[in-house]
Every structure is written in structure tokens, then in C-alpha cells.
Design an enzyme around this catalytic site. Structure first.
Site, PDB file in Angstrom:
ATOM      1  N   GLN A  88       0.848  -1.199   0.000  1.00  0.00           N
ATOM      2  CA  GLN A  88       0.000   0.000   0.000  1.00  0.00           C
ATOM      3  C   GLN A  88       0.879   1.244   0.000  1.00  0.00           C
ATOM      4  OE1 GLN A  88      -3.470  -0.303   2.952  1.00  0.00           O
ATOM      5  NE2 GLN A  88      -2.202  -2.028   3.537  1.00  0.00           N
ATOM      6  N   ASN A  89       2.190   1.035   0.178  1.00  0.00           N
ATOM      7  CA  ASN A  89       3.080   2.191   0.304  1.00  0.00           C
ATOM      8  C   ASN A  89       3.374   2.812  -1.056  1.00  0.00           C
ATOM      9  OD1 ASN A  89       3.074   1.481   2.932  1.00  0.00           O
ATOM     10  ND2 ASN A  89       5.123   0.578   2.940  1.00  0.00           N
ATOM     11  N   HIS A 106      -1.469   1.654  -4.134  1.00  0.00           N
ATOM     12  CA  HIS A 106      -1.916   3.041  -3.970  1.00  0.00           C
ATOM     13  C   HIS A 106      -1.058   4.037  -4.747  1.00  0.00           C
ATOM     14  CE1 HIS A 106      -4.099   1.840   0.025  1.00  0.00           C
ATOM     15  NE2 HIS A 106      -4.735   1.459  -1.058  1.00  0.00           N
ATOM     16  N   THR A 174       0.440  -2.796   8.728  1.00  0.00           N
ATOM     17  CA  THR A 174      -0.754  -2.071   8.246  1.00  0.00           C
ATOM     18  C   THR A 174      -1.852  -2.179   9.291  1.00  0.00           C
ATOM     19  OG1 THR A 174      -2.559  -2.030   6.625  1.00  0.00           O
ATOM     20  CG2 THR A 174      -1.325  -4.085   6.803  1.00  0.00           C
ATOM     21  N   SER A 175      -2.622  -1.102   9.432  1.00  0.00           N
ATOM     22  CA  SER A 175      -3.721  -1.100  10.405  1.00  0.00           C
ATOM     23  C   SER A 175      -4.956  -1.804   9.834  1.00  0.00           C
ATOM     24  CB  SER A 175      -4.070   0.340  10.779  1.00  0.00           C
ATOM     25  OG  SER A 175      -4.518   1.040   9.630  1.00  0.00           O
TER      26      SER A 175
HETATM   27  P1  OAD Z   1      -1.545   3.044   8.982  1.00  0.00           P
HETATM   28  O1  OAD Z   1      -0.858   4.291   9.408  1.00  0.00           O
HETATM   29  O2  OAD Z   1      -3.015   3.014   9.009  1.00  0.00           O
HETATM   30  O3  OAD Z   1      -1.028   1.841   9.877  1.00  0.00           O
HETATM   31  C1  OAD Z   1       0.331   1.686  10.141  1.00  0.00           C
HETATM   32  C2  OAD Z   1       0.547   0.377  10.875  1.00  0.00           C
HETATM   33  O4  OAD Z   1       1.952   0.226  11.036  1.00  0.00           O
HETATM   34  C3  OAD Z   1      -0.081   0.323  12.262  1.00  0.00           C
HETATM   35  O5  OAD Z   1      -0.801  -0.898  12.416  1.00  0.00           O
HETATM   36  C4  OAD Z   1       1.138   0.372  13.194  1.00  0.00           C
HETATM   37  O6  OAD Z   1       0.944  -0.389  14.393  1.00  0.00           O
HETATM   38  C5  OAD Z   1       2.203  -0.264  12.333  1.00  0.00           C
HETATM   39  N1  OAD Z   1       3.591   0.078  12.699  1.00  0.00           N
HETATM   40  C6  OAD Z   1       4.087   1.168  13.305  1.00  0.00           C
HETATM   41  N2  OAD Z   1       5.422   1.082  13.456  1.00  0.00           N
HETATM   42  C7  OAD Z   1       5.796  -0.100  12.896  1.00  0.00           C
HETATM   43  C8  OAD Z   1       7.042  -0.784  12.720  1.00  0.00           C
HETATM   44  N3  OAD Z   1       8.188  -0.262  13.149  1.00  0.00           N
HETATM   45  N4  OAD Z   1       7.029  -1.981  12.102  1.00  0.00           N
HETATM   46  C9  OAD Z   1       5.867  -2.529  11.670  1.00  0.00           C
HETATM   47  N5  OAD Z   1       4.662  -1.932  11.804  1.00  0.00           N
HETATM   48  C10 OAD Z   1       4.629  -0.742  12.419  1.00  0.00           C
HETATM   49  O7  OAD Z   1      -0.976   2.695   7.515  1.00  0.00           O
HETATM   50  P2  OAD Z   1      -1.577   1.745   6.395  1.00  0.00           P
HETATM   51  O8  OAD Z   1      -2.338   0.608   6.996  1.00  0.00           O
HETATM   52  O9  OAD Z   1      -0.480   1.425   5.456  1.00  0.00           O
HETATM   53  O10 OAD Z   1      -3.443   5.417   1.494  1.00  0.00           O
HETATM   54  O11 OAD Z   1      -2.574   2.730   5.684  1.00  0.00           O
HETATM   55  C11 OAD Z   1      -3.247   2.344   4.522  1.00  0.00           C
HETATM   56  C12 OAD Z   1      -3.472   3.508   3.620  1.00  0.00           C
HETATM   57  O12 OAD Z   1      -4.064   4.583   4.333  1.00  0.00           O
HETATM   58  C13 OAD Z   1      -2.221   4.123   3.046  1.00  0.00           C
HETATM   59  O13 OAD Z   1      -1.732   3.407   1.936  1.00  0.00           O
HETATM   60  C14 OAD Z   1      -2.652   5.497   2.681  1.00  0.00           C
HETATM   61  C15 OAD Z   1      -3.469   5.829   3.895  1.00  0.00           C
HETATM   62  O14 OAD Z   1      -4.492   6.719   3.752  1.00  0.00           O
HETATM   63  C16 OAD Z   1      -3.474   6.450   0.639  1.00  0.00           C
HETATM   64  O15 OAD Z   1      -2.925   7.518   0.839  1.00  0.00           O
HETATM   65  C17 OAD Z   1      -4.270   6.154  -0.598  1.00  0.00           C
END
Ligand code: OAD
Length: 230
Positions: A88-89, A106, A174-175
Site C-alpha cells: 500500500q506504500n 496506492h 498495516t492497520s
Molecule cells: P496506517 O498508518 O493506518 O497503519 C500503520 C501500521 O503500522 C499500524 O498498524 C502500526 O501499528 C504499524 N507500525 C508502526 N510502526 C511499525 C514498525 N516499526 N514496524 C511494523 N509496523 C509498524 O498505515 P496503512 O495501513 O499502510 O493510502 O494505511 C493504509 C493507507 O491509508 C495508506 O496506503 C494510505 C493511507 O491513507 C493512501 O494515501 C491512498
């Protein structure tokens, strides 16, 4: 013998240890910026200059970042598996680490595309990262090559296919808040081992092996598990 297929689904947490902000953690990007203004199709229509500015800042942050041990650990697993990364990154840290197969759900931060001819996609040069609504490349106005909220996810179909073909499926950082990406887990075939690496994991179906730790540590542990060392 053909290698088994290891399919990774990565989110912002994958790049957190590289210094790239996540979105929904405390202090994450969506706490600092109104998401529907900077990352939606409506927001882009209302105020394209703001959206360009937001992604210019993200590009400058990305230029300073390096792949972390988690990205590199996934490349090392290519010795044993056919590794496919669905991410998703919008950063390019999987590619810079050396991953052979990366599918962006994305979009890609370091690319823009023509507003008039969307099939024309341009890679930005590190010395010319900033774009505005007036930027013209090869005669075309350009926009960030990002999938905004309210837009379709063109790479979802190949991603679903990969999830279905996986012999091992791993979700990292990912959350699981954003669909359709979060639904990939449901396309994994029954009986296929599924791992989820995240220090603050979201609720997942029973049977998923949760490794409650950061990406670097989690990928190292995953490699030991897959190699039968623990
Ligand atoms: P989120 O910011 O929603 O979630 C980030 C996740 O990473 C959380 O579950 C954290 O617990 C975890 N995390 C934090 N530090 C970490 C580490 N050191 N190692 C592993 N995990 C860690 O991000 P996404 O789920 O990627 O879309 O968000 C999905 C989409 O929402 C993105 O692609 C973006 C955003 O809006 C668009 O912009 C289209």
C-alpha cells in the site's frame, strides 16, 4: 524444484523504521493533515496546489530515507522463495532494497502522470521533485501518480490473484483500515500459513500467526521460522 510463493502485503509500518511517517499512529500524517483535503479525488479538484504541495513534501522525505532491515530481509528471502510484494506504500523502498516483484496498490510517490493522457506516467528526477498544477511534462499537465480516496484501485485484480496463489502470506505494518487492500487476507487459500507482523496489530481472524513487533525484528523472526530455525 519450483520455489514456493511467498506473498507479502505491506503497509506504512514497513517503512516506519526508515523514518517515513505512518498515517494512523499517534503523530501520524492524518493527525497533521486533513486526509480528505490532501488525499481524495474531491480534495484534488478543490485545491490541487495543496495536494501537489503535500506530495512534494512526501517526496523530499522519501529522498532522505533508506530501506531498513525489514525491506532487506524480504530480499534475502528470495534465496528460498519466489517473493511477491504487494504494497500500500507509495514509497520506493522495496525496490531500492532490491525486491524483484513489487506491486503498488496506492500508486508511486516518485511518479506523476498526465492529466490529459493518464496512461503517460513519468518518473521524477531527484533534482526536480516539486510539481504544481502548472507543471508541464512532455506537453501535459501532470498529477501525482497516487490512488486518491474515492478512486478505483487498478492493481487490485493482480493483487487478489497473488494472494490466492500464495503458499505463505505475510502482512506487515498495516492497520488494515483501508479497503480494498485490507481484504487481501480473505483471498488466501484455506490451510496456507498467514503471519502478521505489527507492534500494534489490528484484530485478525483466528489462525493468523501474529508477530507483535516492528518490521525489522519481525522479518528476521519470520525468516527463522520459515527456515525451520525456530
Ligand atoms: P496506517 O498508518 O493506518 O497503519 C500503520 C501500521 O503500522 C499500524 O498498524 C502500526 O501499528 C504499524 N507500525 C508502526 N510502526 C511499525 C514498525 N516499526 N514496524 C511494523 N509496523 C509498524 O498505515 P496503512 O495501513 O499502510 O493510502 O494505511 C493504509 C493507507 O491509508 C495508506 O496506503 C494510505 C493511507 O491513507 C493512501 O494515501 C491512498
Amino acid at each position: 524444484m519450483a520455489k514456493k510463493k511467498l506473498v507479502i502485503s505491506s503497509g506504512a509500518g514497513m517503512s516506519a523504521e526508515s523514518g517515513i511517517s505512518t498515517f494512523r499512529d499517534a503523530g501520524g500524517l492524518w493527525e497533521q493533515y486533513p486526509v480528505m483535503e490532501v488525499a481524495s479525488a474531491d480534495g484534488f479538484r478543490r485545491n490541487p496546489a495543496l495536494v501537489h504541495k503535500f506530495y512534494n513534501e512526501r517526496r523530499h522525505d522519501l529522498l532522505k530515507a533508506q530501506p531498513n532491515a525489514g525491506h532487506l530481509g524480504l530480499v534475502d528471502l528470495e534465496k528460498d522463495y519466489d517473493v511477491y510484494v504487494i504494497t500500500q506504500n507509495v514509497d520506493d523502498l522495496h525496490e531500492r532494497a532490491g525486491s524483484k516483484h513489487v506491486l503498488h496498490l496506492h500508486g508511486e510517490l516518485m511518479k506523476v502522470r498526465s492529466m490529459e493522457h493518464p496512461e503517460r506516467v513519468y518518473q521524477l528526477h531527484p533534482e526536480a521533485l516539486d510539481t504544481t498544477p502548472d507543471t508541464i511534462i512532455d506537453g501535459d499537465h501532470v498529477r501525482p501518480h497516487i490512488v486518491f480516496f474515492q478512486e478505483a484501485v487498478p492493481n487490485m485484480e493482480p493483487a487478489v490473484e497473488l494472494a490466492h496463489e500464495a503458499d505463505v502470506f505475510v502482512v506487515i505494518g498495516t492497520s488494515l483500515n483501508v479497503y480494498p487492500a485490507a481484504s487481501l487476507l480473505h483471498y488466501v487459500r484455506p490451510g496456507v500459513p498467514v503471519y502478521y507482523i505489527d507492534p500494534n496489530p489490528a484484530p485478525v481472524p483466528a489462525g493468523v500467526h501474529v508477530l507483535k513487533m516492528g518490521a525489522s525484528e519481525g522479518v528476521a523472526k519470520l525468516a527463522r521460522i520459515l527456515r525451520g530455525q525456530e
